[in-house]
Write a protein that holds these residues in place. Structure first.
Motif, PDB file in Angstrom:
ATOM      1  N   THR A  94      13.535  -1.999  -3.349  1.00 31.79           N
ATOM      2  CA  THR A  94      12.600  -2.637  -4.287  1.00 31.79           C
ATOM      3  C   THR A  94      11.194  -2.024  -4.301  1.00 31.79           C
ATOM      4  O   THR A  94      10.667  -1.703  -5.372  1.00 31.79           O
ATOM      5  N   TYR A  95      10.570  -1.880  -3.145  1.00 31.16           N
ATOM      6  CA  TYR A  95       9.176  -1.427  -3.149  1.00 31.16           C
ATOM      7  C   TYR A  95       9.053   0.059  -3.483  1.00 31.16           C
ATOM      8  O   TYR A  95       8.078   0.478  -4.112  1.00 31.16           O
ATOM      9  N   ALA A  96      10.043   0.851  -3.083  1.00 37.18           N
ATOM     10  CA  ALA A  96      10.035   2.267  -3.460  1.00 37.18           C
ATOM     11  C   ALA A  96      10.169   2.395  -4.980  1.00 37.18           C
ATOM     12  O   ALA A  96       9.450   3.174  -5.619  1.00 37.18           O
ATOM     13  N   VAL A  97      11.073   1.612  -5.569  1.00 38.21           N
ATOM     14  CA  VAL A  97      11.251   1.680  -7.025  1.00 38.21           C
ATOM     15  C   VAL A  97       9.997   1.159  -7.731  1.00 38.21           C
ATOM     16  O   VAL A  97       9.534   1.751  -8.708  1.00 38.21           O
ATOM     17  N   ALA A  98       9.425   0.080  -7.210  1.00 36.16           N
ATOM     18  CA  ALA A  98       8.197  -0.463  -7.810  1.00 36.16           C
ATOM     19  C   ALA A  98       7.113   0.625  -7.845  1.00 36.16           C
ATOM     20  O   ALA A  98       6.473   0.849  -8.875  1.00 36.16           O
ATOM     21  N   LEU A  99       6.961   1.323  -6.735  1.00 33.15           N
ATOM     22  CA  LEU A  99       5.966   2.400  -6.664  1.00 33.15           C
ATOM     23  C   LEU A  99       6.286   3.493  -7.686  1.00 33.15           C
ATOM     24  O   LEU A  99       5.404   4.012  -8.374  1.00 33.15           O
ATOM     25  N   SER A 100       7.576   3.815  -7.803  1.00 38.96           N
ATOM     26  CA  SER A 100       7.996   4.914  -8.689  1.00 38.96           C
ATOM     27  C   SER A 100       7.759   4.587 -10.163  1.00 38.96           C
ATOM     28  O   SER A 100       7.802   5.472 -11.002  1.00 38.96           O
ATOM     29  N   CYS A 101       7.529   3.313 -10.475  1.00 31.36           N
ATOM     30  CA  CYS A 101       7.323   2.880 -11.866  1.00 31.36           C
ATOM     31  C   CYS A 101       5.843   2.725 -12.227  1.00 31.36           C
ATOM     32  O   CYS A 101       5.530   2.362 -13.359  1.00 31.36           O
ATOM     33  N   LEU A 102       4.941   2.964 -11.278  1.00 27.98           N
ATOM     34  CA  LEU A 102       3.509   2.776 -11.555  1.00 27.98           C
ATOM     35  C   LEU A 102       2.987   3.890 -12.446  1.00 27.98           C
ATOM     36  O   LEU A 102       3.149   5.072 -12.131  1.00 27.98           O
ATOM     37  N   ASP A 103       2.352   3.504 -13.540  1.00 27.64           N
ATOM     38  CA  ASP A 103       1.669   4.483 -14.375  1.00 27.64           C
ATOM     39  C   ASP A 103       0.429   4.954 -13.603  1.00 27.64           C
ATOM     40  O   ASP A 103      -0.166   4.182 -12.869  1.00 27.64           O
ATOM     41  N   GLY A 104       0.096   6.207 -13.718  1.00 28.81           N
ATOM     42  CA  GLY A 104      -1.102   6.704 -13.035  1.00 28.81           C
ATOM     43  C   GLY A 104      -0.930   6.920 -11.553  1.00 28.81           C
ATOM     44  O   GLY A 104      -1.909   7.054 -10.828  1.00 28.81           O
ATOM     45  N   LEU A 105       0.310   6.945 -11.074  1.00 30.73           N
ATOM     46  CA  LEU A 105       0.566   7.200  -9.642  1.00 30.73           C
ATOM     47  C   LEU A 105       0.008   8.572  -9.237  1.00 30.73           C
ATOM     48  O   LEU A 105       0.184   9.543  -9.974  1.00 30.73           O
ATOM     49  N   ASP A 106      -0.652   8.625  -8.081  1.00 26.90           N
ATOM     50  CA  ASP A 106      -1.118   9.914  -7.565  1.00 26.90           C
ATOM     51  C   ASP A 106       0.101  10.675  -7.047  1.00 26.90           C
ATOM     52  O   ASP A 106       0.656  10.353  -6.001  1.00 26.90           O
ATOM     53  N   GLU A 107       0.534  11.673  -7.794  1.00 30.06           N
ATOM     54  CA  GLU A 107       1.799  12.346  -7.452  1.00 30.06           C
ATOM     55  C   GLU A 107       1.669  13.264  -6.249  1.00 30.06           C
ATOM     56  O   GLU A 107       2.669  13.707  -5.693  1.00 30.06           O
ATOM     57  N   HIS A 108       0.436  13.566  -5.833  1.00 32.00           N
ATOM     58  CA  HIS A 108       0.263  14.394  -4.630  1.00 32.00           C
ATOM     59  C   HIS A 108       0.240  13.537  -3.379  1.00 32.00           C
ATOM     60  O   HIS A 108       0.610  13.985  -2.298  1.00 32.00           O
ATOM     61  N   GLN A 109      -0.225  12.304  -3.525  1.00 31.08           N
ATOM     62  CA  GLN A 109      -0.218  11.382  -2.390  1.00 31.08           C
ATOM     63  C   GLN A 109       0.045   9.974  -2.915  1.00 31.08           C
ATOM     64  O   GLN A 109      -0.883   9.187  -3.134  1.00 31.08           O
ATOM     65  N   PRO A 110       1.329   9.654  -3.136  1.00 31.37           N
ATOM     66  CA  PRO A 110       1.653   8.380  -3.783  1.00 31.37           C
ATOM     67  C   PRO A 110       1.329   7.151  -2.945  1.00 31.37           C
ATOM     68  O   PRO A 110       1.200   6.061  -3.494  1.00 31.37           O
ATOM     69  N   LEU A 111       1.190   7.321  -1.626  1.00 31.05           N
ATOM     70  CA  LEU A 111       0.849   6.178  -0.767  1.00 31.05           C
ATOM     71  C   LEU A 111      -0.370   6.534   0.078  1.00 31.05           C
ATOM     72  O   LEU A 111      -0.488   7.669   0.554  1.00 31.05           O
ATOM     73  N   PRO A 112      -1.270   5.580   0.305  1.00 27.63           N
ATOM     74  CA  PRO A 112      -2.407   5.845   1.189  1.00 27.63           C
ATOM     75  C   PRO A 112      -1.938   5.912   2.640  1.00 27.63           C
ATOM     76  O   PRO A 112      -0.932   5.288   3.000  1.00 27.63           O
ATOM     77  N   VAL A 113      -2.655   6.683   3.455  1.00 32.91           N
ATOM     78  CA  VAL A 113      -2.265   6.805   4.869  1.00 32.91           C
ATOM     79  C   VAL A 113      -2.905   5.654   5.638  1.00 32.91           C
ATOM     80  O   VAL A 113      -4.012   5.762   6.169  1.00 32.91           O
ATOM     81  N   VAL A 114      -2.192   4.534   5.682  1.00 30.47           N
ATOM     82  CA  VAL A 114      -2.749   3.356   6.359  1.00 30.47           C
ATOM     83  C   VAL A 114      -2.232   3.203   7.787  1.00 30.47           C
ATOM     84  O   VAL A 114      -2.824   2.494   8.576  1.00 30.47           O
ATOM     85  N   THR A 115      -1.128   3.854   8.118  1.00 31.07           N
ATOM     86  CA  THR A 115      -0.631   3.765   9.501  1.00 31.07           C
ATOM     87  C   THR A 115      -0.240   5.164  10.001  1.00 31.07           C
ATOM     88  O   THR A 115       0.133   6.035   9.204  1.00 31.07           O
ATOM     89  N   PRO A 116      -0.300   5.356  11.324  1.00 31.99           N
ATOM     90  CA  PRO A 116       0.132   6.658  11.868  1.00 31.99           C
ATOM     91  C   PRO A 116       1.628   6.889  11.687  1.00 31.99           C
ATOM     92  O   PRO A 116       2.075   8.030  11.605  1.00 31.99           O
TER      93      PRO A 116
END
Ligand SMILES: [Zn+2]
Length: 209
Positions: A94-116
């Motif tokens: 679910t959450y991977a697909v939700a992310l993949s559907c976001l308009d304006g997604l940063d395609e170089h870094q789709p997720l922020p680095v919040v954890t090691p």
């Protein structure tokens, strides 16, 4: 074969925890010059080792079971990744697909680095444009991305994770899904991401894939 039993366990575990649902998702392992992949049209809920399809690197059938319709991209990814990939997990979680559907997604870094852990197990992530599932274009794009990435997000579709072992591909998939979940939980909040120095330290101590 022990590896096939382990593959079936992984499939039912993903289904039981809601990572896979309906007849979505397919998982493969490479043993020698053969790829063993979950079958087409069925659920991952309860597979027997005899239901797992075996194909050669050209897609030719090596047993009676019929391979997942998404097998071309598994083969393309194995061919590009070479010896470093022995397992591939593909889910519509679910959450991977939700992310993949976001308009304006940063395609170089789709997720922020919040954890090691995201940095250790998942990053860097390649984002592949939308192509019809099962198409040769999708297989080509995934094959290209697999040259330098073990984690590939498919626009409007789902997630592909490669691993040197099945366990590594599973860990990577779970870490991605949980990081995507965190991202949605934290959307709108002011984020405290790891600094460049903290990210570099992870690279030095744990290495980057
Ligand atoms: Zn799919």
């Amino acid at each position: 074969m022990l590896e096939l039993e382990r593959l079936c366990e992984v499939c039912s575990s993903f289904f039981a925890r809601g990572y896979a649902f309906g007849s979505t998702g397919n998982i493969s392992i490479r043993i020698g010059d053969e790829v063993w992949i979950t079958p087409t049209g069925g659920s991952l809920r309860k597979l027997a080792p005899t239901a797992i399809a075996c194909i050669d690197m050209q897609g030719g059938a090596r047993n009676e079971a019929k391979a997942s319709k998404e097998y071309p991209f598994h083969l393309a990814a194995y061919q590009s990744a070479g010896a470093k990939a022995n397992a591939i997990v593909h889910l519509h979680s679910t959450y991977a697909v939700a992310l993949s559907c976001l308009d304006g997604l940063d395609e170089h870094q789709p997720l922020p680095v919040v954890t090691p852990y995201y940095l250790m197990r998942v990053a860097p992530v390649a984002v592949v444009p939308y192509f019809r599932p099962g198409s040769t274009e999708l297989a080509g794009a995934i094959g290209e991305a697999a040259r330098g990435h073990n984690t590939i997000l498919l626009r409007n579709h789902g997630l592909v994770c490669l691993g040197s072992s099945l366990e590594e591909a599973v860990d990577r998939t779970e870490e991605f899904e949980e990081t995507a979940k965190l991202y949605f939980l934290l959307r709108g909040e002011k984020l405290r991401c790891l600094t460049a120095d903290q990210q570099a330290e992870i690279g030095r101590v744990f290495g980057r894939k």
